[in-house]
Each structure stands twice: as structure tokens, then as C-alpha cells.
Design a protein around this motif. Sequence first.
Motif, short mmCIF file in Angstrom:
data_model
loop_
_atom_site.label_atom_id
_atom_site.label_comp_id
_atom_site.label_asym_id
_atom_site.label_seq_id
_atom_site.Cartn_x
_atom_site.Cartn_y
_atom_site.Cartn_z
N ILE A 143 0.76 -1.22 -0.24
CA ILE A 143 0.25 -0.07 -0.38
C ILE A 143 0.64 1.59 0.16
CG2 ILE A 143 -1.65 1.16 0.85
CD1 ILE A 143 -2.81 -0.82 2.10
N ALA A 144 1.81 1.05 0.47
CA ALA A 144 2.66 2.39 1.31
C ALA A 144 3.42 2.30 -0.30
CB ALA A 144 3.73 2.18 1.69
N ARG A 145 4.30 1.67 -1.51
CA ARG A 145 5.10 1.40 -2.19
C ARG A 145 3.71 2.05 -2.93
NH1 ARG A 145 6.32 -3.68 -5.13
NH2 ARG A 145 4.11 -3.99 -5.03
N ALA A 146 2.78 2.13 -3.12
CA ALA A 146 1.69 2.88 -4.29
C ALA A 146 1.67 4.38 -3.98
CB ALA A 146 0.29 2.06 -4.52
N LEU A 147 1.32 4.59 -2.76
CA LEU A 147 1.16 5.99 -2.23
C LEU A 147 2.42 6.92 -2.18
CD1 LEU A 147 -0.52 5.33 1.88
CD2 LEU A 147 -1.61 6.39 -0.34
N MET A 148 3.24 6.26 -2.41
CA MET A 148 4.61 6.87 -2.55
C MET A 148 4.45 7.48 -4.33
SD MET A 148 6.59 7.51 -0.49
CE MET A 148 8.88 7.27 -1.22
N THR A 149 3.99 7.42 -5.08
CA THR A 149 3.56 7.30 -6.54
C THR A 149 2.16 9.00 -6.64
OG1 THR A 149 1.72 5.71 -7.38
CG2 THR A 149 3.70 4.72 -7.50
N ASN A 150 2.01 9.11 -5.34
CA ASN A 150 1.14 9.92 -5.35
C ASN A 150 -0.04 10.16 -6.25
OD1 ASN A 150 2.08 12.15 -3.02
ND2 ASN A 150 3.95 10.77 -4.08
N PRO A 151 -0.78 8.69 -6.06
CA PRO A 151 -2.56 8.60 -6.95
C PRO A 151 -3.29 9.60 -6.45
CG PRO A 151 -1.54 6.91 -5.39
CD PRO A 151 -0.92 7.90 -4.94
N ALA A 152 -4.27 9.12 -7.67
CA ALA A 152 -5.60 10.13 -7.31
C ALA A 152 -6.35 8.88 -6.95
CB ALA A 152 -6.01 11.30 -8.84
N LEU A 153 -5.79 7.67 -7.56
CA LEU A 153 -7.26 6.45 -7.78
C LEU A 153 -5.81 5.61 -7.11
CD1 LEU A 153 -9.29 4.66 -7.30
CD2 LEU A 153 -9.05 4.59 -10.30
N LEU A 154 -6.15 4.71 -6.20
CA LEU A 154 -6.17 3.70 -5.34
C LEU A 154 -6.81 2.30 -5.61
CD1 LEU A 154 -2.62 3.14 -3.86
CD2 LEU A 154 -4.02 3.86 -1.60
N LEU A 155 -6.23 1.10 -5.76
CA LEU A 155 -6.47 -0.39 -6.47
C LEU A 155 -6.26 -1.11 -5.75
CD1 LEU A 155 -6.49 0.08 -10.53
CD2 LEU A 155 -8.12 0.53 -9.04
#
Lengths: 239, 287
Positions: A143-155
Amino acid sequence: MADALLTLDKVTAGYGDAVVLHGISLTLPENGSLALLGRNGVGKSTLLLTIMGYTQMRGGRVAWRGEDVSRVAPHKRATRGIGWVAQEREIFPSLTVEENLTVAARAGTWDLPAIYKLFPRLDERRRNMGNQLSGGEQQMLAIARALMTNPALLLLDEPFEGLAPVIVDELIHAMKLLLSDRRVAIILVEQHTDIALELTADAIVLERGTVAHAAPSATLAKDTATLERLVGLRVAATP
Amino acid sequence: MLPPVFGVLFDGIAYGMLLFVLSVGLSVTLGLMNFVNLAHCAFAMLGGYVTVTLVNELQWPFLATLPVSFLAAAAASVVLERLFYRRLYRASDLDQVLLTIGFAFISVAAAAYVFGTIQQPIQTPPFLRGSTGFLGLGLSNYRMFLVGIALVVTLLLVAGLEYTRFGAQVRAAVDNQRMARGLGIDVDRTFAVTFALGSGLAGLGGSLAIDIVGLDPSFAFTYLVYVLIIVSVGGLGSIVGSFAAACLIGISDVAGKYYAPELGAFLIYLVMVAVLMWKPAGLFGRR
């Protein structure tokens, strides 16, 4: 009216000759939250993979902030702001925890200090290799790794699957913080229907690759008849 | 005073360093990207001919040609990668072998057509000629220079792969291409750059080789054999493994030719067979 963050319009998709999704339509506003429910094998993960661009589209279109991205490669969808947390977590084993976080990071509000504040365990494990983590730590890292890309949508694909209850509570707490910030939208695939409906504003239930039911999460949570019919016995047991 | 065996050892290590620079790029493309590039030494040969042309035709100083040969081989490999190789990343080993060995044959014919089949002479700068006395041994200046370059290349490669974000992206893409793409890493670009770096090093190796082993159009195949031995003995994808294997093969080859001329060039094959029977994945290989 402004364009929705993500729109699926009659999407038919699958792998090779096998078509899994048949004419799925849904709309997610900026900062929205959507639970994706259904029995095993109805196409929930395939729907997430289709949003990322990993499946073969047979018809319909996927639009991101009004732009048709149906033919856009996965890595370009990611840089446009879609963050994917895979079901199997898929941590990079040859990278340290911190490298897993920084390897694809993009500038924004989520940086290492913010992540370590959300998941202090990752701070303690920052020098460990990706394959030296417990299941719960791997999920936090994914989850943290995906957040580090600063997404507007998290799947999020079954983020609580196979984890100890205490870890699940920790993750739910983090997810609530995330959603209360109102900076990121989420689509949550989850077998724990009660948790998924508690965390999200809207819900859809898939059956055999089509949308069988769509309702606000709070309404669906009370609609035990529909849940029992479309999701199964696991729900009937929860209050 | 050191006995002559140290002189043989030094020559062997220097030769090994040359083989390392030639082979490390192939180790990376074969081990990390699973692409069988038998045209690897054609890029090395290209580097060699770039240096020969610049020194002999345009009177460039030898050292100034080294970066040019690196860039020329890297650029040529990018063109081939974009046009041909990338279409075969998911193809069978046989398809990759057929395509790339075809390029190797083309390179041999092209070199013979343009430069003829004779050995190319090269003029190295005065300070790289002759030798320096060290405890009774005469150490060739050029070979010391080779060892220095190889050590710098090793340090840069290991540091680049282990401590930079680009290195982390390469490792991530190798671990799990799908996830790497899903996070926004442009895996195709990452692999193309990696491939170009490896080919550029081969080009550099080709230039450095001229003074030691000469340069003619058969280079693309003669040294392919050495390079493949080193990659398999060292273990696919391991920089440290390539380094160790290159030293081992370099020393075996020089010592074999010096002490057992009747065995001569066969000793390296015996060494390879012995190592692979002991460790089938190579000294530092993981699979």
C-alpha cells in the motif's frame, strides 16, 4: 459538470480468448470510494487489472478524467495517477523496504516521512530486504509503495486477505486516515464485506462478469437479502 | 625478488580484466533480461574498429577514442534493440540465437569488406608502452592500465546497480516486470538503457583488446567463445561472478599457454567443465 475521475463504459475484457468481463459500466468521482463485491471468480481482480491495462479490451472504453485511456500502456496509466496494490502484494525481493518505496516514487504529499508516520513498522524494517517481511508488513509495504507514487486513485485487491486480526485493525485504521484526508479515491476488492462497506461510500456487486447490483454502501450493508443472494453465506453470519 | 610465476599471474589477471570488460554486458543482458545476444562481440569489434580508424586515419590520441568507441557501440546496440531485439524479448531462445548470430555473421562480413581481413595495427601512447620494474618483475604498463580500467568499471557498475534509483528500477523490473509497470516504471526504456550500457562496455573492451590480442574480422566469433564461457562460469547476471570468472579464465589461459603449451588453449575448457560440474549455475549464479 466536471469529468469523473474514472469512468468505465460498457467494458468487455479478458485474457486472450477468454472474456471475463461483460459490459461493465461504473463511475467514480474524485476522492470517491467504491467497494467491489462478489463471490470468488466473478471478475473482481480482472476488473482492477483492466483499469490498469493488463487485460485485452474487447469493447467499451475506460476514461480517466475524461480522456480515453483504453489503449494506454499500464506504466503510463500509473504515471497519470492510478496506484495498484496487487492481491499477491508482489514486493520486489531484491530491493530493500526503503528502495521498494522510492523505486517508483513521484513527487507529492506522500514521501518517506509521511509513509513512516502512517506505517511506523516500515520505518523499523527500512533496511530489510523485501522478502524478509511478514505478510502484514508486506501488505503495508504494498500500500505504501503505491501511495509513494502519489496516485489520485488507489486500487486495492483484497488487502486484508490472510492477515491476523490485529494487523487488519491496523490497516483499517490507516485506510480510514487515508480516506478522511480526501486526497485519494479508492476501489476496494474485499471478501470481508462488512469491512469493505464500512470503509466505502458506494458499492457494486459483480456476478459472472457483469454488475448485478449497485447501491450506496450504507444501504447495501442493511440489505442482507441481496448480500446473501449475491455474495453468499459469509455475510449472513456478520451482524 | 618475486619468482616468474607472479609475472604469469599478473599477465593472466590483466587478460582476465580485458575479458571482464568484454563480457559483463552480456552477463547483464543474458542474466537480467533473459536475452541471448550472440552479437555481443560484434559490438566489441565495432568499438575496436572505431578506435583503429580514429587513431590511424584521423590521428586521434588512443585514450580519446575510448569514450567514442563506448558511445558508438552503445548507439549501434540501441538501433538494433529498437528495430529487432525488442520484438524477440518474449520469443524462444532459438529465435534469439538465430537472429543475433545472423548479426554476428553480418558484422564479420562487413568488417572484412571495409577493413580487409588483415590484423589492424594500433599505436598506443608512449606511457602505455614498455614495462615498469616491480620486485624483479617487468610489469607491462598497458596491462596495469587494463587492470585499473576494469576495477573502475566494476566499481561503477556495482555502485550504479546497488545504490542508484535507476539500478533499483532495473532490479525491480527484473524481479517483477508486471508490478514494475504497474508502478509507472517504463520497463522497456530501462532495459534498452541497460542493454546499451552493456554493449558500450563491449565496445570499450574491443578497443582495449587491440593492443593485447589484435583485431581482425574474426573477433566477433573468437571472443564470443571466451565471453560465453565467462558468463556461464561466473553465473548469469552476476557482476561479481563475471569478475571472478574472467580472472579465473584469464589466468588459466595465460598459465596454460606458458606452462603446458601442448595443452595450450584447451585448459580453459577443462576449467569450465570442472566449475560447471561443481556448480551448474556458475560460481555466483542463482539458477
